[in-house]
Design an enzyme around this catalytic site. Structure first.
Site, PDB file in Angstrom:
ATOM      1  N   THR A  96       0.871  -1.177   0.000  1.00 38.12           N
ATOM      2  CA  THR A  96       0.000   0.000   0.000  1.00 38.12           C
ATOM      3  C   THR A  96       0.906   1.224   0.000  1.00 38.12           C
ATOM      4  O   THR A  96       1.639   1.455   0.972  1.00 38.12           O
ATOM      5  CB  THR A  96      -0.890   0.015   1.263  1.00 38.12           C
ATOM      6  OG1 THR A  96      -1.650  -1.185   1.304  1.00 38.12           O
ATOM      7  CG2 THR A  96      -1.838   1.202   1.227  1.00 38.12           C
ATOM      8  N   LYS A 171      -7.955   1.683  -2.927  1.00 36.23           N
ATOM      9  CA  LYS A 171      -7.635   1.270  -1.548  1.00 36.23           C
ATOM     10  C   LYS A 171      -7.788   2.452  -0.575  1.00 36.23           C
ATOM     11  O   LYS A 171      -8.423   2.320   0.472  1.00 36.23           O
ATOM     12  CB  LYS A 171      -6.191   0.731  -1.529  1.00 36.23           C
ATOM     13  CG  LYS A 171      -5.566   0.574  -0.174  1.00 36.23           C
ATOM     14  CD  LYS A 171      -5.679  -0.811   0.365  1.00 36.23           C
ATOM     15  CE  LYS A 171      -5.141  -0.876   1.792  1.00 36.23           C
ATOM     16  NZ  LYS A 171      -5.502  -2.077   2.473  1.00 36.23           N
ATOM     17  N   LYS A 246      -1.644   4.993   8.652  1.00 38.21           N
ATOM     18  CA  LYS A 246      -0.811   5.025   7.443  1.00 38.21           C
ATOM     19  C   LYS A 246      -1.666   5.268   6.196  1.00 38.21           C
ATOM     20  O   LYS A 246      -1.364   6.130   5.371  1.00 38.21           O
ATOM     21  CB  LYS A 246      -0.051   3.697   7.296  1.00 38.21           C
ATOM     22  CG  LYS A 246       0.716   3.613   5.989  1.00 38.21           C
ATOM     23  CD  LYS A 246       1.156   2.214   5.604  1.00 38.21           C
ATOM     24  CE  LYS A 246       1.575   2.208   4.141  1.00 38.21           C
ATOM     25  NZ  LYS A 246       2.120   0.957   3.677  1.00 38.21           N
TER      26      LYS A 246
HETATM   27  P1  NAD Z   1       5.864  -6.002   7.252  1.00 38.46           P
HETATM   28  O1  NAD Z   1       6.663  -4.876   7.822  1.00 38.46           O
HETATM   29  O2  NAD Z   1       5.503  -7.150   8.116  1.00 38.46           O
HETATM   30  O3  NAD Z   1       6.618  -6.588   5.943  1.00 38.46           O
HETATM   31  C1  NAD Z   1       7.387  -5.807   5.051  1.00 38.46           C
HETATM   32  C2  NAD Z   1       8.665  -6.582   4.788  1.00 38.46           C
HETATM   33  O4  NAD Z   1       9.441  -5.923   3.774  1.00 38.46           O
HETATM   34  C3  NAD Z   1       9.578  -6.677   6.018  1.00 38.46           C
HETATM   35  O5  NAD Z   1       9.752  -8.041   6.359  1.00 38.46           O
HETATM   36  C4  NAD Z   1      10.890  -6.025   5.559  1.00 38.46           C
HETATM   37  O6  NAD Z   1      12.043  -6.658   6.078  1.00 38.46           O
HETATM   38  C5  NAD Z   1      10.794  -6.195   4.060  1.00 38.46           C
HETATM   39  N1  NAD Z   1      11.637  -5.273   3.307  1.00 38.46           N
HETATM   40  C6  NAD Z   1      11.748  -3.925   3.405  1.00 38.46           C
HETATM   41  N2  NAD Z   1      12.624  -3.445   2.507  1.00 38.46           N
HETATM   42  C7  NAD Z   1      13.090  -4.515   1.807  1.00 38.46           C
HETATM   43  C8  NAD Z   1      14.020  -4.691   0.759  1.00 38.46           C
HETATM   44  N3  NAD Z   1      14.679  -3.648   0.213  1.00 38.46           N
HETATM   45  N4  NAD Z   1      14.254  -5.939   0.292  1.00 38.46           N
HETATM   46  C9  NAD Z   1      13.609  -7.007   0.819  1.00 38.46           C
HETATM   47  N5  NAD Z   1      12.705  -6.914   1.824  1.00 38.46           N
HETATM   48  C10 NAD Z   1      12.457  -5.681   2.318  1.00 38.46           C
HETATM   49  O7  NAD Z   1       4.547  -5.321   6.638  1.00 38.46           O
HETATM   50  P2  NAD Z   1       3.180  -6.055   6.244  1.00 38.46           P
HETATM   51  O8  NAD Z   1       2.229  -5.989   7.396  1.00 38.46           O
HETATM   52  O9  NAD Z   1       3.489  -7.367   5.598  1.00 38.46           O
HETATM   53  O10 NAD Z   1       2.632  -5.042   5.133  1.00 38.46           O
HETATM   54  C11 NAD Z   1       3.208  -4.961   3.837  1.00 38.46           C
HETATM   55  C12 NAD Z   1       2.392  -3.990   3.007  1.00 38.46           C
HETATM   56  O11 NAD Z   1       1.031  -4.423   2.954  1.00 38.46           O
HETATM   57  C13 NAD Z   1       2.352  -2.563   3.571  1.00 38.46           C
HETATM   58  O12 NAD Z   1       2.428  -1.650   2.509  1.00 38.46           O
HETATM   59  C14 NAD Z   1       1.011  -2.508   4.286  1.00 38.46           C
HETATM   60  O13 NAD Z   1       0.484  -1.188   4.359  1.00 38.46           O
HETATM   61  C15 NAD Z   1       0.171  -3.393   3.398  1.00 38.46           C
HETATM   62  N6  NAD Z   1      -0.982  -4.020   4.063  1.00 38.46           N
HETATM   63  C16 NAD Z   1      -0.838  -4.595   5.289  1.00 38.46           C
HETATM   64  C17 NAD Z   1      -1.942  -5.181   5.907  1.00 38.46           C
HETATM   65  C18 NAD Z   1      -1.815  -5.853   7.258  1.00 38.46           C
HETATM   66  O14 NAD Z   1      -2.860  -6.170   7.851  1.00 38.46           O
HETATM   67  N7  NAD Z   1      -0.613  -6.066   7.777  1.00 38.46           N
HETATM   68  C19 NAD Z   1      -3.185  -5.192   5.253  1.00 38.46           C
HETATM   69  C20 NAD Z   1      -3.294  -4.630   3.982  1.00 38.46           C
HETATM   70  C21 NAD Z   1      -2.183  -4.041   3.395  1.00 38.46           C
END
Ligand code: NAD
Length: 304
Positions: A96, A171, A246
């Site tokens: 997102t 979204k 966010k």
């Molecule tokens: P998270 O922080 O658990 O996962 C993100 C991952 O990206 C981390 O493990 C981090 O180490 C990795 N990362 C960052 N930079 C990197 C790079 N250069 N190379 C490789 N890996 C890298 O976050 P999440 O909860 O999984 O959310 C991910 C996305 O989904 C976000 O944009 C969030 O807004 C969206 N989202 C989350 C939810 C939820 O309920 N958690 C729901 C809908 C949307």
């Protein structure tokens, strides 16, 4: 048909999503900066990759699930993903991020000779694990057709919303509605308390009258009327307040960029930012109801 995918970002969402792609019979090369997450994905059938670049170089499709737009743009650009991929690779960003960043990412993808789609999700970690996510996709018809079966392996509903950035736009518009309606429902319950009106009575009327909405009938912010709502489990998420903050920040950016006057959305963004940085850091977004009444009047008894 089996596809070779690179999956970058194996966090709360990306880990189970990559696992579901592997479960559907695809070859998934997974990478995250956190080695433990790569190991956990490997246990679920994902092939560990040495780097994001090495995974992208071998893939037909590159999926990213990262925290914010800057991570996506940096990975695509300076970190060399676009340069390493074979010409015509399909880049699907499920993170997102800002609509403006999604459009910039799309331009970079096309300029490098590839194809791109923004495909953010709704449904949370539970939906990621159960492969019941909703995908909102932005990009061309051909890119959407190519990605649809892959997204279908991770979700239950895939909607083509329009051109580049349209998925992110859908979204943040949806979550703007959700935030404002949650605050409205919460204010109504707090007013009811001050008027001596029972929560259940208000629920019984509003849930079948014109006040009906998801914030009331599924995620009801007070305990009792909807037994499965987070209010009945001390506001354990659910959809955590920092994630709502966010998404509202992204909506506020888009409102300012477009010169759109939306005072309730901006007020909701300010309220959720303050809540997420304080008492709501680990709570469901429906716990915003607690900020609307004095602590001593909180009938739920618990302090946030
Ligand atoms: P998270 O922080 O658990 O996962 C993100 C991952 O990206 C981390 O493990 C981090 O180490 C990795 N990362 C960052 N930079 C990197 C790079 N250069 N190379 C490789 N890996 C890298 O976050 P999440 O909860 O999984 O959310 C991910 C996305 O989904 C976000 O944009 C969030 O807004 C969206 N989202 C989350 C939810 C939820 O309920 N958690 C729901 C809908 C949307």
């Amino acid at each position: 048909m089996s596809t070779t995918l690179a999956f970058i970002g194996l966090g709360h969402m990306g880990g189970p999503m990559a696992a579901n792609l592997a479960k559907a019979g695809h070859r998934v090369l997974g990478f995250d900066l956190v080695p433990e997450l790569v190991a956990a994905a490997a246990a679920a059938g994902v092939e560990p990759a040495a780097s994001a670049v090495s995974a992208a170089a071998e893939a037909d499709v590159v999926v990213t699930m990262l925290p914010a737009g800057r991570h996506v743009l940096s990975l695509y650009g300076e970190q060399g993903l676009l340069a390493a991929a074979r010409p015509g690779t399909l880049f699907v960003d499920c993170s997102t991020i800002d609509v403006a960043d999604a459009r910039a990412a799309h331009e970079a993808v096309v300029a490098a000779g590839h194809r791109g789609l923004d495909a953010p999700v709704s449904g949370g970690v539970v939906g990621a694990e159960a492969a019941t996510l909703t995908f909102m996709a932005g990009g061309g018809a051909e890119e959407f057709a190519a990605a649809e079966p892959l997204l279908g392996a991770m979700g239950r509903k895939v909607v083509h919303c329009g051109g580049p950035g349209a998925g992110q736009a859908a979204k943040i518009c949806n979550n703007l509605i959700l935030a404002v309606s949650m605050i409205g429902v919460s204010e109504a319950f707090v007013l009811a308390e001050s008027l001596g009106l029972d929560h259940q009575a208000l629920y019984d009327v509003a849930s079948t009258a014109s006040g009906q909405c998801w914030a009331l009938t599924v995620n009801c912010p007070v305990p009792g009327p909807v037994p499965t709502s987070p209010a009945n489990r001390a506001y354990r998420p659910g959809f955590a307040a920092p994630l709502m903050a966010k998404d509202l920040g992204l909506a506020a950016n888009a409102l300012r960029a477009g010169g759109v006057d939306a005072p309730l959305a901006l007020k909701a963004a300010a309220m959720y930012t303050a809540f997420a940085e304080g008492a709501g850091a680990e709570l469901d977004f429906s716990a915003i109801v607690r900020t609307l009444r004095p602590v001593e009047a909180d009938p739920n008894g618990a302090s946030a």
